[in-house]
Design a protein around this motif. Structure first.
Motif, mmCIF file in Angstrom:
data_model
loop_
_atom_site.group_PDB
_atom_site.id
_atom_site.type_symbol
_atom_site.label_atom_id
_atom_site.label_comp_id
_atom_site.label_asym_id
_atom_site.label_seq_id
_atom_site.Cartn_x
_atom_site.Cartn_y
_atom_site.Cartn_z
ATOM 1 N N THR A 140 47.605 -49.453 -38.691
ATOM 2 C CA THR A 140 47.007 -50.696 -39.169
ATOM 3 C C THR A 140 45.669 -50.450 -39.853
ATOM 4 O OG1 THR A 140 45.904 -51.114 -37.047
ATOM 5 C CG2 THR A 140 48.106 -52.046 -37.346
ATOM 6 N N ASN A 150 43.741 -47.794 -37.457
ATOM 7 C CA ASN A 150 44.257 -47.586 -36.105
ATOM 8 C C ASN A 150 45.668 -47.032 -36.186
ATOM 9 O OD1 ASN A 150 45.929 -48.823 -33.612
ATOM 10 N ND2 ASN A 150 43.849 -48.364 -32.979
ATOM 11 N N ARG A 151 45.896 -45.951 -35.469
ATOM 12 C CA ARG A 151 47.231 -45.363 -35.362
ATOM 13 C C ARG A 151 47.604 -45.317 -33.886
ATOM 14 N NH1 ARG A 151 49.349 -40.232 -34.343
ATOM 15 N NH2 ARG A 151 51.364 -39.790 -35.341
ATOM 16 N N LYS A 152 48.653 -46.027 -33.543
ATOM 17 C CA LYS A 152 49.066 -46.128 -32.149
ATOM 18 C C LYS A 152 50.518 -45.687 -32.015
ATOM 19 C CE LYS A 152 49.584 -49.431 -28.335
ATOM 20 N NZ LYS A 152 49.459 -50.870 -27.940
ATOM 21 N N VAL A 153 50.733 -44.669 -31.209
ATOM 22 C CA VAL A 153 52.078 -44.181 -30.942
ATOM 23 C C VAL A 153 52.419 -44.514 -29.494
ATOM 24 C CG1 VAL A 153 53.591 -42.172 -30.833
ATOM 25 C CG2 VAL A 153 51.855 -42.322 -32.619
ATOM 26 N N GLU A 154 53.499 -45.245 -29.296
ATOM 27 C CA GLU A 154 53.949 -45.559 -27.943
ATOM 28 C C GLU A 154 55.068 -44.595 -27.571
ATOM 29 O OE1 GLU A 154 55.805 -49.236 -25.265
ATOM 30 O OE2 GLU A 154 55.398 -49.509 -27.399
ATOM 31 N N GLU A 200 52.538 -47.703 -34.745
ATOM 32 C CA GLU A 200 51.801 -48.738 -35.458
ATOM 33 C C GLU A 200 50.657 -48.077 -36.228
ATOM 34 O OE1 GLU A 200 50.424 -51.791 -32.880
ATOM 35 O OE2 GLU A 200 52.422 -52.441 -32.253
ATOM 36 N N TYR A 238 59.831 -41.247 -28.042
ATOM 37 C CA TYR A 238 58.962 -42.071 -28.880
ATOM 38 C C TYR A 238 59.592 -43.443 -29.074
ATOM 39 C CZ TYR A 238 56.194 -37.932 -29.735
ATOM 40 O OH TYR A 238 55.379 -36.836 -29.560
#
Length: 214
Positions: free
Chosen positions: A78, A51-55, A76, A72
Motif C-alpha cells: 500500500t 507498507n508491505r504486509k505478508v501474512e 498487501e 503464504y
C-alpha cells in the motif's frame, strides 16, 4: 563493520501521480511524467508511507514446536498520503471515480458531481517520485510504479476555518496484469541500491564505542 554514512538517504521532496490503469512503465526515474500522468500535488509534511504486509502461517507438528515451512496467505502493498490540493483528480480518487461537469450556461460556470450510492471499482496506475539532493553532484531520484492500484481506505476530511482541506487516501496494489509477476517496479539512478556498494573505512567515521571517552 560495514558502515557508510554516505549511503544514508533522505527523501527530501516528491509527489504522487496517477494515470489510467496499466499505463506503461516510465523509462527511468528522472524523466518527467507526461500525459496521461497527473500529479496529485501537495501533501502534508509526513510525505508518503509505503507498507508491505505478508501474512503467513507456519505448519504445526506433533514431533516439534517449530514449523517446517510457512504457508503464504496474502500480500498487501500500500501507498498512503494526505493530499492538500482540492482539485478534480484528488477528489475523483477520494470519491471512487467521481467527476465534476459544468452545468448551465452562465458565467462564471458552475460545476456538479454526484457521489454514487453504489461503490464501484476505480483502478489506476500509480507513480511515487522522490529525490534526495545530497550535494550539487549527488542528486538521486527514485520512482515507484504500480501498474494497477485502487484506493482501499480514505481518512476523515474536516472542513474548518483553521486548516486546509486534507484528503487522506491509501492506495492498495492489485494483482498484476496477465503475464506479469510483480505488483510494483522501483526505478532509480542511485548506485547505493547495488549489492556490495563501496563502504567507507570505519577509521574514517566518527564511531562511538564503549571504550571511547565522552
Amino acid at each position: 563493520m560495514a558502515i557508510n554514512s554516505a549511503l544514508v538517504r533522505v527523501p527530501g521532496t516528491g509527489e504522487v501521480s496517477i494515470a489510467p490503469a496499466d499505463t506503461p512503465e516510465p523509462p527511468d526515474a528522472t524523466s518527467p511524467l507526461a500525459a496521461p500522468w497527473t500529479g496529485l500535488g501537495l501533501t502534508t509534511s509526513d510525505g508518503t508511507t509505503l507498507n508491505r504486509k505478508v501474512e503467513r502461517e507456519g505448519t504445526e507438528h506433533w514431533q516439534q514446536l517449530t514449523p517446517a515451512r510457512y504457508i503464504y496467505k496474502s500480500l498487501e502493498f500500500t501507498v498512503a498520503a494526505v493530499f492538500q490540493e482540492t482539485k478534480g483528480e484528488v477528489l475523483s480518487a477520494y470519491f471512487g471515480g467521481m467527476k465534476f461537469a459544468a452545468v448551465g450556461t452562465g458565467t462564471p460556470k458552475n460545476y456538479r458531481a454526484e457521489i454514487s450510492a453504489v461503490p464501484r471499482g476505480d483502478v489506476r496506475a500509480l507513480c511515487i517520485d522522490w529525490t534526495d539532493t545530497v550535494s550539487d553532484t549527488e542528486i538521486y531520484s527514485h520512482r515507484l510504479w504500480l501498474p494497477r492500484a485502487e484506493v482501499s481506505e480514505t481518512q476523515d476530511t474536516q472542513f474548518s476555518r483553521v486548516a486546509e482541506n486534507r484528503w487522506g487516501m491509501t492506495f492498495a496494489a492489485l494483482a498484476p496484469p496477465k503475464g506479469k509477476t510483480f505488483v510494483a517496479v522501483w526505478l532509480t539512478n542511485d548506485p547505493a541500491v547495488l549489492m556490495g556498494a563501496p563502504a567507507v573505512a570505519t577509521g574514517l567515521l566518527d564511531v562511538i564505542s564503549e571504550d571511547t571517552p565522552t
